[in-house]
Write an enzyme that holds these catalytic residues in place. Structure first.
Site, PDB file in Angstrom:
ATOM      1  N   GLY A   1      22.972  37.352  -5.078  1.00 56.67           N
ATOM      2  CA  GLY A   1      22.478  36.634  -3.908  1.00 56.67           C
ATOM      3  C   GLY A   1      21.774  35.338  -4.251  1.00 56.67           C
ATOM      4  O   GLY A   1      21.235  34.670  -3.379  1.00 56.67           O
ATOM      5  N   CYS A   2      21.772  34.993  -5.529  1.00 54.42           N
ATOM      6  CA  CYS A   2      21.163  33.734  -5.965  1.00 54.42           C
ATOM      7  C   CYS A   2      22.268  32.754  -6.336  1.00 54.42           C
ATOM      8  O   CYS A   2      23.265  33.151  -6.941  1.00 54.42           O
ATOM      9  CB  CYS A   2      20.262  33.967  -7.181  1.00 54.42           C
ATOM     10  SG  CYS A   2      18.858  35.033  -6.855  1.00 54.42           S
ATOM     11  N   ALA A   3      22.086  31.497  -5.979  1.00 53.65           N
ATOM     12  CA  ALA A   3      23.064  30.475  -6.343  1.00 53.65           C
ATOM     13  C   ALA A   3      23.057  30.245  -7.849  1.00 53.65           C
ATOM     14  O   ALA A   3      24.078  29.944  -8.448  1.00 53.65           O
ATOM     15  CB  ALA A   3      22.766  29.175  -5.606  1.00 53.65           C
ATOM     16  N   SER A   4      21.900  30.419  -8.471  1.00 52.88           N
ATOM     17  CA  SER A   4      21.748  30.261  -9.915  1.00 52.88           C
ATOM     18  C   SER A   4      21.905  31.615 -10.591  1.00 52.88           C
ATOM     19  O   SER A   4      21.905  32.651  -9.939  1.00 52.88           O
ATOM     20  CB  SER A   4      20.349  29.719 -10.242  1.00 52.88           C
ATOM     21  OG  SER A   4      20.075  28.566  -9.507  1.00 52.88           O
TER      22      SER A   4
END
Length: 141
Positions: free
Chosen positions: A49-52
């Site tokens: 759920g994190c872009a990174s």
């Protein structure tokens, strides 16, 4: 409920007038964190759920409701690494029950992060908080 370390971050944010200065401070907090061992950067510690790329490695001391919650974390993005440092200040050392009692939204709102993070970063921050809460809930069970 916030730790002294988190309160220090709140005080520093209150002192810094410009968001760019606050942003730099968050990055500096991240740079000060020890790196996560490469062997711990595995799918089991990765936060979805994190872009990174984000990894959180829990370390639970003890058993049951009184167990102490500690974690290490890292990201490939400097600002996200800083956000991990903020969460570390908020949660590290609490009992697993106290972790579940923290109103992260309210505490983080004191820093004004929601107003200044992109929607992707805000979603990632919420995903990290959810992961921390899930880890604490597992330790309580």
């Amino acid at each position: 409920m916030a730790s002294t370390e988190f309160e220090d971050i709140v005080e520093t944010f209150d002192f810094l007038d410009e968001w760019e200065d606050r942003y730099r401070h968050v990055i500096e907090l991240g740079k000060a964190m020890p790196p996560l061992d490469e062997a711990l950067k595995v799918p089991a510690t990765k936060v979805e759920g994190c872009a990174s790329q984000v990894w959180l490695m829990p370390q639970i001391e003890g058993r049951g409701a009184g167990a102490r919650f500690h974690f290490q974390g890292e990201s490939d993005a400097m600002i996200v690494r800083g956000l991990i440092a903020v969460l570390h200040a908020l949660y590290d050392g609490l009992s697993v029950v106290e972790v579940l009692e923290v109103d992260a939204s309210a505490e983080l709102a004191r820093l004004g992060l929601d107003d200044h993070l992109s929607s992707q970063r805000s979603n990632g921050l919420r995903a990290m908080v959810a992961r921390i809460r899930d880890l604490a809930a597992e330790a309580v069970a």
